[in-house]
Design a protein around this motif. Structure first.
Motif, mmCIF file in Angstrom:
data_model
loop_
_atom_site.group_PDB
_atom_site.id
_atom_site.type_symbol
_atom_site.label_atom_id
_atom_site.label_comp_id
_atom_site.label_asym_id
_atom_site.label_seq_id
_atom_site.Cartn_x
_atom_site.Cartn_y
_atom_site.Cartn_z
ATOM 1 N N VAL A 17 0.916 -1.015 -0.064
ATOM 2 C CA VAL A 17 0.026 0.083 -0.068
ATOM 3 C C VAL A 17 0.959 1.465 0.121
ATOM 4 O O VAL A 17 0.546 2.133 -0.797
ATOM 5 C CB VAL A 17 -0.998 0.065 1.236
ATOM 6 C CG1 VAL A 17 -1.626 1.398 1.274
ATOM 7 C CG2 VAL A 17 -1.998 -1.011 1.014
ATOM 8 N N GLU A 40 -4.741 5.529 -9.034
ATOM 9 C CA GLU A 40 -5.937 5.464 -7.673
ATOM 10 C C GLU A 40 -6.986 3.988 -7.581
ATOM 11 O O GLU A 40 -7.124 3.627 -6.702
ATOM 12 C CB GLU A 40 -6.726 6.716 -7.939
ATOM 13 C CG GLU A 40 -6.104 7.906 -7.504
ATOM 14 C CD GLU A 40 -6.529 9.250 -7.893
ATOM 15 O OE1 GLU A 40 -7.931 9.215 -8.630
ATOM 16 O OE2 GLU A 40 -6.465 10.326 -7.332
ATOM 17 N N ASN A 41 -7.243 3.753 -8.868
ATOM 18 C CA ASN A 41 -7.852 2.256 -9.133
ATOM 19 C C ASN A 41 -7.094 1.236 -8.283
ATOM 20 O O ASN A 41 -7.682 0.461 -7.578
ATOM 21 C CB ASN A 41 -8.370 2.167 -10.424
ATOM 22 C CG ASN A 41 -9.425 1.112 -10.626
ATOM 23 O OD1 ASN A 41 -10.279 0.912 -9.697
ATOM 24 N ND2 ASN A 41 -9.009 0.435 -11.484
ATOM 25 N N HIS A 43 -4.737 1.396 -6.381
ATOM 26 C CA HIS A 43 -4.649 1.508 -4.846
ATOM 27 C C HIS A 43 -5.973 1.153 -4.208
ATOM 28 O O HIS A 43 -5.866 0.256 -3.247
ATOM 29 C CB HIS A 43 -4.122 2.964 -4.450
ATOM 30 C CG HIS A 43 -4.084 3.271 -3.083
ATOM 31 N ND1 HIS A 43 -5.198 3.778 -2.469
ATOM 32 C CD2 HIS A 43 -3.116 2.939 -2.186
ATOM 33 C CE1 HIS A 43 -4.993 4.155 -1.046
ATOM 34 N NE2 HIS A 43 -3.609 3.646 -1.234
ATOM 35 N N ARG A 44 -6.937 1.591 -4.759
ATOM 36 C CA ARG A 44 -8.364 1.106 -4.080
ATOM 37 C C ARG A 44 -8.592 -0.307 -4.228
ATOM 38 O O ARG A 44 -8.868 -1.015 -3.003
ATOM 39 C CB ARG A 44 -9.359 1.775 -4.850
ATOM 40 C CG ARG A 44 -10.799 1.498 -4.257
ATOM 41 C CD ARG A 44 -11.783 2.135 -5.167
ATOM 42 N NE ARG A 44 -11.810 2.014 -6.384
ATOM 43 C CZ ARG A 44 -12.060 0.839 -7.225
ATOM 44 N NH1 ARG A 44 -12.540 0.000 -6.545
ATOM 45 N NH2 ARG A 44 -12.032 0.941 -8.550
ATOM 46 N N LYS A 45 -8.234 -1.243 -5.100
ATOM 47 C CA LYS A 45 -8.365 -2.713 -5.426
ATOM 48 C C LYS A 45 -7.409 -3.365 -4.397
ATOM 49 O O LYS A 45 -7.874 -4.371 -3.669
ATOM 50 C CB LYS A 45 -8.014 -3.049 -6.779
ATOM 51 C CG LYS A 45 -9.160 -2.843 -7.702
ATOM 52 C CD LYS A 45 -8.876 -3.295 -9.198
ATOM 53 C CE LYS A 45 -9.662 -2.638 -10.154
ATOM 54 N NZ LYS A 45 -9.444 -3.507 -11.331
ATOM 55 N N ARG A 47 -6.070 -1.999 -1.636
ATOM 56 C CA ARG A 47 -6.554 -1.584 -0.120
ATOM 57 C C ARG A 47 -8.008 -2.815 0.148
ATOM 58 O O ARG A 47 -7.762 -2.991 1.191
ATOM 59 C CB ARG A 47 -7.093 -0.229 -0.134
ATOM 60 C CG ARG A 47 -7.416 0.211 1.360
ATOM 61 C CD ARG A 47 -7.863 1.687 1.478
ATOM 62 N NE ARG A 47 -9.101 1.758 0.884
ATOM 63 C CZ ARG A 47 -9.169 2.690 -0.348
ATOM 64 N NH1 ARG A 47 -8.413 3.571 -0.532
ATOM 65 N NH2 ARG A 47 -10.263 2.596 -0.964
ATOM 66 N N ASP A 48 -8.676 -2.798 -0.850
ATOM 67 C CA ASP A 48 -9.897 -3.492 -0.486
ATOM 68 C C ASP A 48 -9.526 -4.772 -0.455
ATOM 69 O O ASP A 48 -10.349 -5.700 0.486
ATOM 70 C CB ASP A 48 -11.103 -3.087 -1.549
ATOM 71 C CG ASP A 48 -11.464 -1.844 -1.626
ATOM 72 O OD1 ASP A 48 -11.466 -1.108 -0.623
ATOM 73 O OD2 ASP A 48 -12.096 -1.582 -2.776
ATOM 74 N N GLY A 49 -8.743 -5.361 -1.199
ATOM 75 C CA GLY A 49 -8.235 -6.830 -1.282
ATOM 76 C C GLY A 49 -7.508 -7.134 0.116
ATOM 77 O O GLY A 49 -7.902 -8.073 0.906
ATOM 78 N N SER A 51 -7.961 -5.468 2.980
ATOM 79 C CA SER A 51 -9.218 -5.317 4.322
ATOM 80 C C SER A 51 -9.949 -6.673 4.012
ATOM 81 O O SER A 51 -10.171 -7.063 5.198
ATOM 82 C CB SER A 51 -10.008 -4.085 3.984
ATOM 83 O OG SER A 51 -9.235 -2.743 4.037
ATOM 84 N N GLU A 52 -10.153 -7.140 2.867
ATOM 85 C CA GLU A 52 -10.957 -8.486 2.822
ATOM 86 C C GLU A 52 -9.948 -9.711 3.259
ATOM 87 O O GLU A 52 -10.556 -10.504 4.113
ATOM 88 C CB GLU A 52 -11.305 -8.812 1.456
ATOM 89 C CG GLU A 52 -12.203 -9.986 1.315
ATOM 90 C CD GLU A 52 -12.449 -10.107 -0.256
ATOM 91 O OE1 GLU A 52 -12.646 -11.302 -0.517
ATOM 92 O OE2 GLU A 52 -12.795 -9.114 -0.885
#
Length: 65
Positions: A17, A40-41, A43-45, A47-49, A51-52
């Motif tokens: 990250v 940004e996309n 990074h979001r993916k 971060r979401d991955g 977190s999951e």
């Protein structure tokens, strides 16, 4: 032992990250908006991955106590 694996995995996720955040923050002033949106996309993916994955680990660890 599992805690050690968890901590190493968390460290790798945090490093990934940070790498993406540095890449997004170091973009030259004249970069294209599309490149920034792509970073940004990603990074979001990531971060979401992450977190999951951490939520799944929490459920697994919680189920063993």
């Amino acid at each position: 032992m599992e805690s050690e694996h968890f901590q190493r995995a968390l460290g790798r996720l945090e490093a990934a990250v940070e790498h993406v955040e540095r890449a997004a923050g170091n973009a030259p002033a004249g970069s294209e908006d599309a490149r920034l949106a792509e970073l940004e996309n990603r990074h979001r993916k990531l971060r979401d991955g992450a977190s999951e994955a951490l939520a799944r680990l929490d459920r697994l660890i919680g189920g063993q106590n």
